[in-house]
Write a protein that holds these residues in place. Structure first.
Motif, PDB file in Angstrom:
ATOM      1  N   VAL A 162     -15.257 -15.075 -48.090  1.00  0.00           N
ATOM      2  CA  VAL A 162     -15.177 -13.716 -47.551  1.00  0.00           C
ATOM      3  C   VAL A 162     -16.580 -13.136 -47.401  1.00  0.00           C
ATOM      4  O   VAL A 162     -16.863 -12.425 -46.434  1.00  0.00           O
ATOM      5  CB  VAL A 162     -14.263 -12.815 -48.418  1.00  0.00           C
ATOM      6  CG1 VAL A 162     -14.341 -11.364 -47.967  1.00  0.00           C
ATOM      7  CG2 VAL A 162     -12.818 -13.310 -48.357  1.00  0.00           C
ATOM      8  N   ASP A 163     -17.483 -13.451 -48.330  1.00  0.00           N
ATOM      9  CA  ASP A 163     -18.870 -12.975 -48.196  1.00  0.00           C
ATOM     10  C   ASP A 163     -19.475 -13.431 -46.871  1.00  0.00           C
ATOM     11  O   ASP A 163     -20.244 -12.708 -46.245  1.00  0.00           O
ATOM     12  CB  ASP A 163     -19.738 -13.468 -49.357  1.00  0.00           C
ATOM     13  CG  ASP A 163     -19.433 -12.753 -50.665  1.00  0.00           C
ATOM     14  OD1 ASP A 163     -18.759 -11.697 -50.640  1.00  0.00           O
ATOM     15  OD2 ASP A 163     -19.866 -13.264 -51.719  1.00  0.00           O
ATOM     16  N   GLN A 193     -18.120 -11.212 -44.099  1.00  0.00           N
ATOM     17  CA  GLN A 193     -18.772  -9.905 -44.132  1.00  0.00           C
ATOM     18  C   GLN A 193     -20.203  -9.988 -43.617  1.00  0.00           C
ATOM     19  O   GLN A 193     -20.652  -9.113 -42.873  1.00  0.00           O
ATOM     20  CB  GLN A 193     -18.720  -9.343 -45.554  1.00  0.00           C
ATOM     21  CG  GLN A 193     -17.301  -8.999 -45.964  1.00  0.00           C
ATOM     22  CD  GLN A 193     -17.148  -8.694 -47.445  1.00  0.00           C
ATOM     23  OE1 GLN A 193     -17.924  -9.138 -48.289  1.00  0.00           O
ATOM     24  NE2 GLN A 193     -16.110  -7.925 -47.770  1.00  0.00           N
ATOM     25  N   GLY A 236     -21.018  -8.118 -40.162  1.00  0.00           N
ATOM     26  CA  GLY A 236     -22.006  -7.064 -40.340  1.00  0.00           C
ATOM     27  C   GLY A 236     -23.391  -7.410 -39.827  1.00  0.00           C
ATOM     28  O   GLY A 236     -24.190  -6.521 -39.549  1.00  0.00           O
ATOM     29  N   HIS A 290     -11.353 -10.143 -53.187  1.00  0.00           N
ATOM     30  CA  HIS A 290     -11.451  -9.325 -51.968  1.00  0.00           C
ATOM     31  C   HIS A 290     -10.056  -8.981 -51.444  1.00  0.00           C
ATOM     32  O   HIS A 290      -9.787  -9.072 -50.243  1.00  0.00           O
ATOM     33  CB  HIS A 290     -12.253 -10.069 -50.897  1.00  0.00           C
ATOM     34  CG  HIS A 290     -13.657 -10.352 -51.286  1.00  0.00           C
ATOM     35  ND1 HIS A 290     -14.641  -9.398 -51.254  1.00  0.00           N
ATOM     36  CD2 HIS A 290     -14.245 -11.481 -51.736  1.00  0.00           C
ATOM     37  CE1 HIS A 290     -15.784  -9.925 -51.657  1.00  0.00           C
ATOM     38  NE2 HIS A 290     -15.574 -11.193 -51.956  1.00  0.00           N
ATOM     39  N   MET A 333      -9.434  -7.026 -48.264  1.00  0.00           N
ATOM     40  CA  MET A 333      -9.919  -7.552 -46.983  1.00  0.00           C
ATOM     41  C   MET A 333      -8.842  -7.361 -45.917  1.00  0.00           C
ATOM     42  O   MET A 333      -7.678  -7.690 -46.126  1.00  0.00           O
ATOM     43  CB  MET A 333     -10.258  -9.038 -47.141  1.00  0.00           C
ATOM     44  CG  MET A 333     -10.703  -9.712 -45.879  1.00  0.00           C
ATOM     45  SD  MET A 333     -12.367  -9.201 -45.437  1.00  0.00           S
ATOM     46  CE  MET A 333     -12.576 -10.096 -43.923  1.00  0.00           C
TER      47      MET A 333
END
Length: 189
Positions: A98-99, A102, A106, A153, A156
């Motif tokens: 998930v990092d 992101q 982003g 997360h 999410m």
């Protein structure tokens, strides 16, 4: 579709990221798997192999969008690679963290459709053994890490969730394509 549209496929090992990407490409050749840079050894198919020096140069220039280490290698999503992928069509980026999602969403401006592909741990083991993986045990450790990642997360937001044990690759691809078409229509309305 106009504008920069990309797809992120997230899920544990053997959830079907490669298979669904092939189905997407068969549905519409504008889709293409993003070939991450790989620093290390082992399987090179589907990757752009790089050296530690090349990775350092990308880091120095700020062109690493996301990097992670797994299976004794470093995998990199790089800005120049994404630029080239978007010029060619709609990149499909495979991620297991998930990092990473992101960092990508982003850190690289585009309309990213984020899709969770899921299968059980038992299904991962069955598929991994069935395709002859020599590292099924490591893939199950990665499955556990993915499950923990999802727990951490839990908030999410997924644009689409697909259980690949009950949904064919072709149907998965159709759903993803429809999602992108709908998003493009909303963006131009």
């Amino acid at each position: 579709m106009s504008g920069k549209h990309g797809v992120v496929l997230y899920g544990p090992p053997a959830a079907g990221k490669d298979t669904v990407t092939r189905a997407l490409t068969e549905l519409d050749p504008q889709y293409a798997q993003f070939a991450r840079l790989k620093v290390g050894s082992g399987k090179s198919s589907g990757y752009r192999m790089a050296t530690a020096e090349q990775l350092h140069a990308l880091e120095t220039s700020g062109d690493v969008v996301y990097a992670n280490a797994r299976y004794g290698n470093t995998y990199v999503i790089d800005r120049p690679g994404l630029d080239a992928a978007f010029k060619a069509g709609v990149p499909v980026v495979h991620l297991g963290q998930v990092d990473g999602i992101q960092a990508l969403v982003g850190g690289y401006p585009a309309d990213w459709a984020v899709v969770l592909l899921w299968c059980s741990r038992e299904e991962t083991a069955r598929r991994s053994e069935g395709r002859g993986d020599a590292d099924t045990t490591a893939r199950l450790v990665a499955w556990d890490a993915t499950r923990e990642d999802l727990n951490v997360h839990a908030a999410m937001a997924w644009d689409l969730t697909v259980d690949t044990t009950t949904t064919s690759p072709q149907e998965s691809a159709r759903r993803i394509d429809q999602l992108l078409v709908q998003r493009a229509e909303v963006a131009t309305a």
